[in-house]
Motif scaffolding. Structure first.
Motif, mmCIF file in Angstrom:
data_model
loop_
_atom_site.group_PDB
_atom_site.id
_atom_site.type_symbol
_atom_site.label_atom_id
_atom_site.label_comp_id
_atom_site.label_asym_id
_atom_site.label_seq_id
_atom_site.Cartn_x
_atom_site.Cartn_y
_atom_site.Cartn_z
ATOM 1 N N LYS A 284 -11.091 5.163 10.775
ATOM 2 C CA LYS A 284 -10.969 3.905 9.844
ATOM 3 C C LYS A 284 -11.586 4.134 8.507
ATOM 4 O O LYS A 284 -12.834 3.641 8.394
ATOM 5 N N VAL B 174 -9.708 3.980 5.159
ATOM 6 C CA VAL B 174 -8.843 3.852 3.958
ATOM 7 C C VAL B 174 -9.355 2.285 3.280
ATOM 8 O O VAL B 174 -9.303 1.232 3.916
ATOM 9 N N PRO B 175 -9.733 2.580 2.031
ATOM 10 C CA PRO B 175 -10.333 1.375 1.464
ATOM 11 C C PRO B 175 -9.360 0.204 1.203
ATOM 12 O O PRO B 175 -8.099 0.470 0.969
ATOM 13 N N GLN B 176 -9.834 -1.263 1.334
ATOM 14 C CA GLN B 176 -8.845 -2.190 1.053
ATOM 15 C C GLN B 176 -9.564 -3.255 0.102
ATOM 16 O O GLN B 176 -10.959 -3.470 0.239
ATOM 17 N N ARG B 177 -8.865 -3.614 -1.016
ATOM 18 C CA ARG B 177 -9.513 -4.535 -1.949
ATOM 19 C C ARG B 177 -9.168 -5.920 -1.311
ATOM 20 O O ARG B 177 -8.376 -6.353 -0.705
ATOM 21 N N GLU B 178 -10.298 -6.793 -1.944
ATOM 22 C CA GLU B 178 -10.572 -8.135 -1.302
ATOM 23 C C GLU B 178 -9.366 -8.918 -1.653
ATOM 24 O O GLU B 178 -8.794 -9.725 -0.979
ATOM 25 N N LYS C 157 -6.469 -8.540 0.798
ATOM 26 C CA LYS C 157 -6.523 -9.547 1.679
ATOM 27 C C LYS C 157 -6.171 -11.122 1.619
ATOM 28 O O LYS C 157 -5.547 -11.657 2.537
ATOM 29 N N ASP D 281 -9.202 -4.201 11.279
ATOM 30 C CA ASP D 281 -10.048 -2.964 10.448
ATOM 31 C C ASP D 281 -9.379 -2.278 9.442
ATOM 32 O O ASP D 281 -8.070 -2.547 9.304
ATOM 33 N N LYS D 282 -10.239 -1.576 8.631
ATOM 34 C CA LYS D 282 -9.476 -0.641 7.777
ATOM 35 C C LYS D 282 -8.239 0.335 8.479
ATOM 36 O O LYS D 282 -8.605 0.478 9.601
ATOM 37 N N ARG E 93 -6.254 3.434 9.687
ATOM 38 C CA ARG E 93 -6.720 4.692 10.250
ATOM 39 C C ARG E 93 -5.973 5.469 9.058
ATOM 40 O O ARG E 93 -5.060 5.313 8.826
#
Length: 362
Positions: free
Chosen positions: A233, A235-239, A242, A264-265, A267
């Motif tokens: 897990k 992979v980056p996610q920008r806030e 979300k 979660d982030k 996979r």
């Protein structure tokens, strides 16, 4: 269950969530236990999809082992008080399940509360859905898609068995896909180009929005790591991405109730499979040849609304409709204000009513 105040629900949630979220939900048995643990709490949710009355619907839950040896969870909702107009095969989005919002409480039937599936069924449609391998209550590592092709084949296998039943052979059949489920629905159509009477797609994942794709260099590094550690897990996610899932603040607060949602982030292997799937889909939009209803929020920054416009323009069928919803975010049937949710659902039912009277498949 007796009526529960908002404060009591919050107390229950804080205690239960500590237990659930400290647990490892990677494997299906743990997810099934989590669902049971939360059923009473979910009955108390104050969401427009759970309040409106509907009745005359028979609901069934089934676990079946598919041809790859995976135990797959599925649900159906069949009208009991009206003739069957058509069947609808639902493909859920990434990280989600065929329960919670689509079913409503997705557990048992309490006071005939209205859910998306039950509303469709009470309108005369037989509705069928499944949890993909790795999601919801089906077998598989949570949130992991080792092969998008295999996932599509699993869904084709499941829906084909339903459509082959004698009682459903003479009624129209439609695909209903949401987000990643929209990409799955289109790939089902490619595999079965003459088998469906149409598809209704909600924010279909024909292309990721630019904010969802890492910088080129980061992406190349992640692709390299994914070949060695696909289940990781990372992979980056920008806030802000979300925050774009739910536009209605009150509905955003309900998200923790969906305990089976993969939170979660992503996979690495899953992200790579989805990226490749969207890139291939972008090149095949001209091959789409079945009647389409395409719905997208204009402010969606997760799946790109421009890709829905491209699908509408390039699909080689005259019978197509594009609905863009002003200011709406990604989750049109879950996270919008009540009036938008009912508008979208009304658009779906109106389109289905119009097309279900047509007997010929395209």
């Amino acid at each position: 269950m007796a009526a529960t105040t908002k404060e009591e629900i919050q107390d229950i949630m804080s205690e239960e969530l500590q237990t659930i979220f400290l647990s490892n939900l990677d494997e299906a048995p743990a997810r099934r236990r989590a669902r049971e643990a939360f059923k009473d709490v979910q009955f108390s949710i104050d969401h427009c999809l759970f309040r409106v009355m509907s009745d005359g619907v028979r609901m069934k839950e089934v676990y079946e082992v598919n041809s790859r040896g995976l135990k797959i969870f599925s649900k159906s909702w069949i009208p009991e008080r009206s003739p069957l107009k058509a069947i609808i095969c639902y493909c859920h989005g990434y990280a989600d399940t065929c329960t919670f919002y689509f079913e409503g409480m997705r557990i048992f039937i309490i006071n005939e509360n209205f859910r998306v599936a039950r509303k469709l069924a009470s309108s005369g449609y037989g509705v069928f859905a499944l949890d993909y391998p790795g999601f919801g209550l089906s077998d598989g590592l949570h949130g992991y898609i080792p092969s998008f092709e295999n996932l599509v084949n699993d869904v084709v296998e499941h829906f084909s068995k339903i459509k082959e039943q004698k009682k459903y052979q003479d009624v129209p059949s439609f695909l209903l896909g949401e987000s990643m489920g929209g990409a799955i629905a289109l790939n089902i159509h490619f595999k079965q180009p003459n088998a469906w009477n149409g598809a209704a797609l909600i924010a279909p994942l024909c292309k990721f929005a630019e904010d969802m794709i890492p910088h080129w260099l980061v992406k190349q590094i992640l692709i390299g790591v994914a070949k060695v550690l696909p289940k990781t897990k990372l992979v980056p996610q920008r806030e802000e991405v979300k925050e774009n899932i739910y536009r209605d603040e009150n509905k955003r607060k309900l998200a923790p109730y969906n305990v089976l949602l993969y939170k979660d982030k992503p996979r690495l292997g899953t992200a790579l499979e989805l990226l490749n799937a969207t890139q291939e889909l972008e090149q095949r939009l001209e091959q789409v040849s079945l009647p389409l209803l395409i719905m997208h929020g204009e402010s969606d920054i997760i799946t790109d609304p421009s890709a829905s416009k491209a699908l509408y323009e390039k699909a080689k069928v005259k019978d197509k409709k594009l609905c863009l919803y002003k200011d709406a975010f990604h989750t049109l049937l879950e996270g919008e204000p009540d009036e938008t949710i009912f508008h979208v659902l009304g658009d779906i039912i109106s389109w289905l009513d119009e097309h279900s009277s047509r007997k010929n498949k395209y």
